[in-house]
Design a protein around this motif. Structure first.
Motif, PDB file in Angstrom:
ATOM      1  N   ASP A   6      13.720  -7.829 -21.794  1.00  0.00           N
ATOM      2  CA  ASP A   6      12.473  -7.956 -21.039  1.00  0.00           C
ATOM      3  C   ASP A   6      11.795  -6.606 -20.799  1.00  0.00           C
ATOM      4  OD1 ASP A   6      14.612  -7.319 -19.333  1.00  0.00           O
ATOM      5  OD2 ASP A   6      13.594  -8.137 -17.583  1.00  0.00           O
ATOM      6  N   ARG A   7      12.463  -5.513 -21.107  1.00  0.00           N
ATOM      7  CA  ARG A   7      11.879  -4.188 -20.910  1.00  0.00           C
ATOM      8  C   ARG A   7      11.507  -3.506 -22.225  1.00  0.00           C
ATOM      9  NH1 ARG A   7      12.256  -2.378 -15.575  1.00  0.00           N
ATOM     10  NH2 ARG A   7      13.741  -3.562 -14.374  1.00  0.00           N
ATOM     11  N   LEU A   8      11.733  -4.169 -23.324  1.00  0.00           N
ATOM     12  CA  LEU A   8      11.422  -3.586 -24.624  1.00  0.00           C
ATOM     13  C   LEU A   8       9.969  -3.847 -24.980  1.00  0.00           C
ATOM     14  CD1 LEU A   8      14.598  -4.572 -26.659  1.00  0.00           C
ATOM     15  CD2 LEU A   8      14.069  -2.370 -25.617  1.00  0.00           C
ATOM     16  N   GLY A   9       9.378  -2.913 -25.699  1.00  0.00           N
ATOM     17  CA  GLY A   9       8.011  -3.089 -26.172  1.00  0.00           C
ATOM     18  C   GLY A   9       7.942  -4.116 -27.294  1.00  0.00           C
ATOM     19  N   ASP A  10       6.743  -4.473 -27.642  1.00  0.00           N
ATOM     20  CA  ASP A  10       6.484  -5.457 -28.686  1.00  0.00           C
ATOM     21  C   ASP A  10       7.130  -5.045 -30.007  1.00  0.00           C
ATOM     22  OD1 ASP A  10       4.855  -7.753 -29.805  1.00  0.00           O
ATOM     23  OD2 ASP A  10       4.095  -6.064 -30.988  1.00  0.00           O
ATOM     24  N   LEU A  11       7.918  -5.923 -30.572  1.00  0.00           N
ATOM     25  CA  LEU A  11       8.663  -5.625 -31.799  1.00  0.00           C
ATOM     26  C   LEU A  11       7.737  -5.208 -32.938  1.00  0.00           C
ATOM     27  CD1 LEU A  11      11.242  -5.555 -33.487  1.00  0.00           C
ATOM     28  CD2 LEU A  11      10.970  -8.002 -33.857  1.00  0.00           C
ATOM     29  N   SER A  12       6.692  -5.962 -33.177  1.00  0.00           N
ATOM     30  CA  SER A  12       5.779  -5.665 -34.282  1.00  0.00           C
ATOM     31  C   SER A  12       5.112  -4.304 -34.097  1.00  0.00           C
ATOM     32  CB  SER A  12       4.723  -6.767 -34.394  1.00  0.00           C
ATOM     33  OG  SER A  12       3.841  -6.491 -35.443  1.00  0.00           O
ATOM     34  N   ARG A  13       4.661  -4.022 -32.899  1.00  0.00           N
ATOM     35  CA  ARG A  13       3.998  -2.737 -32.621  1.00  0.00           C
ATOM     36  C   ARG A  13       4.928  -1.574 -32.944  1.00  0.00           C
ATOM     37  NH1 ARG A  13       2.217  -0.566 -26.646  1.00  0.00           N
ATOM     38  NH2 ARG A  13       0.894   1.158 -27.321  1.00  0.00           N
ATOM     39  N   HIS A  14       6.166  -1.648 -32.496  1.00  0.00           N
ATOM     40  CA  HIS A  14       7.105  -0.549 -32.686  1.00  0.00           C
ATOM     41  C   HIS A  14       7.632  -0.472 -34.112  1.00  0.00           C
ATOM     42  CE1 HIS A  14       6.990   0.836 -28.575  1.00  0.00           C
ATOM     43  NE2 HIS A  14       6.785  -0.427 -28.285  1.00  0.00           N
ATOM     44  N   PHE A  15       7.747  -1.607 -34.765  1.00  0.00           N
ATOM     45  CA  PHE A  15       8.101  -1.618 -36.183  1.00  0.00           C
ATOM     46  C   PHE A  15       7.079  -0.799 -36.961  1.00  0.00           C
ATOM     47  CE2 PHE A  15       7.330  -3.513 -40.365  1.00  0.00           C
ATOM     48  CZ  PHE A  15       8.588  -3.438 -40.943  1.00  0.00           C
ATOM     49  N   TRP A  16       5.790  -1.068 -36.722  1.00  0.00           N
ATOM     50  CA  TRP A  16       4.732  -0.355 -37.448  1.00  0.00           C
ATOM     51  C   TRP A  16       4.571   1.082 -36.991  1.00  0.00           C
ATOM     52  CZ3 TRP A  16       3.799  -1.838 -41.984  1.00  0.00           C
ATOM     53  CH2 TRP A  16       3.904  -3.189 -42.310  1.00  0.00           C
ATOM     54  N   LEU A  17       4.798   1.355 -35.715  1.00  0.00           N
ATOM     55  CA  LEU A  17       4.744   2.751 -35.258  1.00  0.00           C
ATOM     56  C   LEU A  17       5.828   3.576 -35.937  1.00  0.00           C
ATOM     57  CD1 LEU A  17       4.074   2.479 -31.411  1.00  0.00           C
ATOM     58  CD2 LEU A  17       2.607   3.562 -33.128  1.00  0.00           C
ATOM     59  N   ALA A  18       7.049   3.061 -35.977  1.00  0.00           N
ATOM     60  CA  ALA A  18       8.152   3.788 -36.614  1.00  0.00           C
ATOM     61  C   ALA A  18       7.850   4.032 -38.085  1.00  0.00           C
ATOM     62  CB  ALA A  18       9.458   3.013 -36.452  1.00  0.00           C
ATOM     63  N   ARG A  19       7.380   3.013 -38.773  1.00  0.00           N
ATOM     64  CA  ARG A  19       7.063   3.160 -40.196  1.00  0.00           C
ATOM     65  C   ARG A  19       5.912   4.144 -40.396  1.00  0.00           C
ATOM     66  NH1 ARG A  19       9.763  -0.363 -43.492  1.00  0.00           N
ATOM     67  NH2 ARG A  19       8.239  -0.250 -45.169  1.00  0.00           N
ATOM     68  N   SER A  20       4.942   4.124 -39.494  1.00  0.00           N
ATOM     69  CA  SER A  20       3.779   5.010 -39.624  1.00  0.00           C
ATOM     70  C   SER A  20       4.154   6.471 -39.391  1.00  0.00           C
ATOM     71  CB  SER A  20       2.678   4.589 -38.651  1.00  0.00           C
ATOM     72  OG  SER A  20       2.212   3.293 -38.985  1.00  0.00           O
ATOM     73  N   VAL A  21       4.961   6.738 -38.377  1.00  0.00           N
ATOM     74  CA  VAL A  21       5.412   8.108 -38.140  1.00  0.00           C
ATOM     75  C   VAL A  21       6.233   8.576 -39.343  1.00  0.00           C
ATOM     76  CG1 VAL A  21       6.845   9.597 -36.685  1.00  0.00           C
ATOM     77  CG2 VAL A  21       5.301   7.952 -35.618  1.00  0.00           C
ATOM     78  N   ALA A  22       7.109   7.713 -39.832  1.00  0.00           N
ATOM     79  CA  ALA A  22       7.912   8.056 -41.014  1.00  0.00           C
ATOM     80  C   ALA A  22       7.011   8.365 -42.202  1.00  0.00           C
ATOM     81  CB  ALA A  22       8.874   6.922 -41.348  1.00  0.00           C
ATOM     82  N   ARG A  23       6.002   7.562 -42.411  1.00  0.00           N
ATOM     83  CA  ARG A  23       5.099   7.740 -43.555  1.00  0.00           C
ATOM     84  C   ARG A  23       4.384   9.090 -43.479  1.00  0.00           C
ATOM     85  NH1 ARG A  23       4.993   5.072 -48.057  1.00  0.00           N
ATOM     86  NH2 ARG A  23       5.159   3.149 -46.928  1.00  0.00           N
ATOM     87  N   VAL A  24       3.950   9.499 -42.286  1.00  0.00           N
ATOM     88  CA  VAL A  24       3.302  10.803 -42.125  1.00  0.00           C
ATOM     89  C   VAL A  24       4.264  11.927 -42.502  1.00  0.00           C
ATOM     90  CG1 VAL A  24       2.337  12.400 -40.404  1.00  0.00           C
ATOM     91  CG2 VAL A  24       1.618  10.016 -40.413  1.00  0.00           C
ATOM     92  N   MET A  25       5.554  11.661 -42.337  1.00  0.00           N
ATOM     93  CA  MET A  25       6.580  12.643 -42.690  1.00  0.00           C
ATOM     94  C   MET A  25       6.981  12.551 -44.159  1.00  0.00           C
ATOM     95  SD  MET A  25       9.006  12.232 -39.353  1.00  0.00           S
ATOM     96  CE  MET A  25      10.201  13.421 -39.973  1.00  0.00           C
ATOM     97  N   GLY A  26       6.349  11.652 -44.898  1.00  0.00           N
ATOM     98  CA  GLY A  26       6.678  11.487 -46.308  1.00  0.00           C
ATOM     99  C   GLY A  26       7.877  10.588 -46.543  1.00  0.00           C
ATOM    100  N   LEU A  27       8.260   9.825 -45.531  1.00  0.00           N
ATOM    101  CA  LEU A  27       9.411   8.926 -45.634  1.00  0.00           C
ATOM    102  C   LEU A  27       8.969   7.482 -45.821  1.00  0.00           C
ATOM    103  CD1 LEU A  27      11.577  10.204 -42.641  1.00  0.00           C
ATOM    104  CD2 LEU A  27      12.122  10.450 -45.073  1.00  0.00           C
ATOM    105  N   ASN A  28       9.676   6.773 -46.668  1.00  0.00           N
ATOM    106  CA  ASN A  28       9.518   5.340 -46.800  1.00  0.00           C
ATOM    107  C   ASN A  28      10.844   4.751 -46.347  1.00  0.00           C
ATOM    108  OD1 ASN A  28       9.839   2.688 -47.953  1.00  0.00           O
ATOM    109  ND2 ASN A  28       8.043   3.107 -49.211  1.00  0.00           N
ATOM    110  N   LEU A  29      10.860   4.095 -45.189  1.00  0.00           N
ATOM    111  CA  LEU A  29      12.111   3.616 -44.621  1.00  0.00           C
ATOM    112  C   LEU A  29      12.765   2.550 -45.485  1.00  0.00           C
ATOM    113  CD1 LEU A  29      11.191   3.630 -40.833  1.00  0.00           C
ATOM    114  CD2 LEU A  29      12.474   5.345 -42.131  1.00  0.00           C
ATOM    115  N   SER A  30      11.981   1.760 -46.195  1.00  0.00           N
ATOM    116  CA  SER A  30      12.560   0.770 -47.115  1.00  0.00           C
ATOM    117  C   SER A  30      13.306   1.471 -48.250  1.00  0.00           C
ATOM    118  CB  SER A  30      11.478  -0.144 -47.686  1.00  0.00           C
ATOM    119  OG  SER A  30      10.882  -0.895 -46.657  1.00  0.00           O
ATOM    120  N   GLU A  31      12.726   2.549 -48.755  1.00  0.00           N
ATOM    121  CA  GLU A  31      13.402   3.324 -49.794  1.00  0.00           C
ATOM    122  C   GLU A  31      14.660   3.996 -49.256  1.00  0.00           C
ATOM    123  OE1 GLU A  31      10.931   6.124 -51.854  1.00  0.00           O
ATOM    124  OE2 GLU A  31       9.512   4.573 -52.475  1.00  0.00           O
ATOM    125  N   CYS A  32      14.606   4.462 -48.018  1.00  0.00           N
ATOM    126  CA  CYS A  32      15.794   5.070 -47.408  1.00  0.00           C
ATOM    127  C   CYS A  32      16.938   4.062 -47.363  1.00  0.00           C
ATOM    128  CB  CYS A  32      15.474   5.577 -46.000  1.00  0.00           C
ATOM    129  SG  CYS A  32      14.423   7.048 -45.950  1.00  0.00           S
TER     130      CYS A  32
END
Length: 88
Positions: A6-32
């Motif tokens: 009940d204290r966690l943020g929206d799953l979809s929002r954080h899924f995309w935030l994590a992927r977006s920060v990774a992408r700016v760093m040149g990371l593709n989490l699926s490839e990892c």
């Protein structure tokens, strides 16, 4: 950081935030995952930490200012340590 559901943020929002920060760093989490640098369980824990981190607004603001690749995750990022490790 309280990890109760009940204290966690929206799953979809954080899924995309994590992927977006990774992408700016040149990371593709699926490839990892495909390359064995990140397990699915580690990835799930990263997203949960992102959801519990309370830094989504700061991450969104950081992402909005990025115009080129960054070598490091922002210091306020709840999963910065993981992303920086993967970027090495």
């Amino acid at each position: 950081m309280d990890g109760s559901p009940d204290r966690l943020g929206d799953l979809s929002r954080h899924f995309w935030l994590a992927r977006s920060v990774a992408r700016v760093m040149g990371l593709n989490l699926s490839e990892c995952i495909a390359r064995g640098k990140l397990t699915e369980d580690q990835y799930a824990r990263m997203i949960t930490r992102c959801r519990a981190g309370g830094c989504a607004v700061m991450c969104e603001a950081w992402l909005a200012t990025q115009t080129s690749r960054c070598d490091k995750a922002p210091s306020h990022c709840a999963i910065a340590e993981d992303l920086n490790r993967l970027a090495k």
